[in-house]
Design a protein around this motif. Structure first.
Motif, PDB file in Angstrom:
ATOM      1  N   GLY A 182       8.289   8.553  -4.977  1.00  0.00           N
ATOM      2  CA  GLY A 182       7.036   9.341  -5.205  1.00  0.00           C
ATOM      3  C   GLY A 182       6.910  10.148  -6.394  1.00  0.00           C
ATOM      4  O   GLY A 182       7.232   9.894  -7.532  1.00  0.00           O
TER       5      GLY A 182
ATOM      6  N   ASN B  28      -0.425   6.805   3.022  1.00  0.00           N
ATOM      7  CA  ASN B  28       0.494   7.909   3.213  1.00  0.00           C
ATOM      8  C   ASN B  28       1.627   7.659   4.430  1.00  0.00           C
ATOM      9  O   ASN B  28       0.999   7.111   5.581  1.00  0.00           O
TER      10      ASN B  28
ATOM     11  N   GLY C 203      11.333   8.600  -0.231  1.00  0.00           N
ATOM     12  CA  GLY C 203       9.976   9.056  -0.658  1.00  0.00           C
ATOM     13  C   GLY C 203       9.918  10.126  -1.509  1.00  0.00           C
ATOM     14  O   GLY C 203       9.269   9.905  -2.592  1.00  0.00           O
ATOM     15  N   ARG C 204      11.052  11.086  -1.741  1.00  0.00           N
ATOM     16  CA  ARG C 204      11.249  11.654  -2.924  1.00  0.00           C
ATOM     17  C   ARG C 204      11.655  10.868  -4.158  1.00  0.00           C
ATOM     18  O   ARG C 204      11.117  11.208  -5.385  1.00  0.00           O
TER      19      ARG C 204
ATOM     20  N   LYS D  24       0.875  -1.342   0.068  1.00  0.00           N
ATOM     21  CA  LYS D  24      -0.114   0.029  -0.059  1.00  0.00           C
ATOM     22  C   LYS D  24       0.947   1.266  -0.020  1.00  0.00           C
ATOM     23  O   LYS D  24       0.769   2.343  -0.840  1.00  0.00           O
ATOM     24  N   LEU D  25       1.839   1.179   0.814  1.00  0.00           N
ATOM     25  CA  LEU D  25       2.984   2.314   0.979  1.00  0.00           C
ATOM     26  C   LEU D  25       3.529   2.612  -0.514  1.00  0.00           C
ATOM     27  O   LEU D  25       3.574   3.895  -0.940  1.00  0.00           O
ATOM     28  N   LEU D  26       4.042   1.716  -1.288  1.00  0.00           N
ATOM     29  CA  LEU D  26       4.518   1.777  -2.589  1.00  0.00           C
ATOM     30  C   LEU D  26       3.353   2.395  -3.626  1.00  0.00           C
ATOM     31  O   LEU D  26       4.120   2.919  -4.575  1.00  0.00           O
ATOM     32  N   SER D  27       2.220   1.756  -3.644  1.00  0.00           N
ATOM     33  CA  SER D  27       1.414   2.147  -4.431  1.00  0.00           C
ATOM     34  C   SER D  27       0.755   3.374  -4.012  1.00  0.00           C
ATOM     35  O   SER D  27       0.038   3.947  -4.959  1.00  0.00           O
ATOM     36  N   GLY D  28       1.099   4.066  -3.037  1.00  0.00           N
ATOM     37  CA  GLY D  28       0.483   5.362  -2.664  1.00  0.00           C
ATOM     38  C   GLY D  28      -0.862   5.415  -2.181  1.00  0.00           C
ATOM     39  O   GLY D  28      -1.399   6.223  -1.846  1.00  0.00           O
ATOM     40  N   LYS D  29      -1.297   4.104  -1.901  1.00  0.00           N
ATOM     41  CA  LYS D  29      -2.690   3.887  -0.959  1.00  0.00           C
ATOM     42  C   LYS D  29      -2.283   4.190   0.830  1.00  0.00           C
ATOM     43  O   LYS D  29      -3.447   3.963   1.347  1.00  0.00           O
TER      44      LYS D  29
END
Length: 94
Positions: A94, A67, A90-91, A60-65
């Motif tokens: 992202g 935060n 993250g930069r 979820k973190l890597l797919s943007g779901k």
């Protein structure tokens, strides 16, 4: 999705990009993903920063779901070590 699948996706995202430092996603019994020297692997090693997170929440973190800040506040991930390395990731992704 297995950790190997996730590592492959991260490796692809790092193509032609530079990542300083080393970072480990520690998914407990599921294993680890280590980002070091501009690649990702499932071979455990010491790193500058460790993020403890479930395999499900890592996806979820890597797919943007998920935060990152919300994840920390809700206890879904815990960061230890060099926080600057985690922010650099993250930069980069992202």
């Amino acid at each position: 999705m297995t950790l190997t699948d996730i590592a492959d996706r991260i490796r692809a995202a790092l193509t032609d990009k530079s990542f300083d430092g080393s970072l480990k996603f520690d998914c407990g019994e599921d294993g680890v993903i280590v980002l070091a020297e501009n690649t990702a692997s499932t071979n455990d090693q010491d790193t500058d920063c460790t993020i403890k997170i479930s395999r499900e929440n890592l996806g979820k973190l890597l797919s943007g779901k998920l935060n990152p800040m919300t994840g920390v506040m809700m206890g879904k991930l815990k960061v230890s070590g060099d926080m600057g390395v985690a922010l650099g990731l993250g930069r980069l992704l992202g």
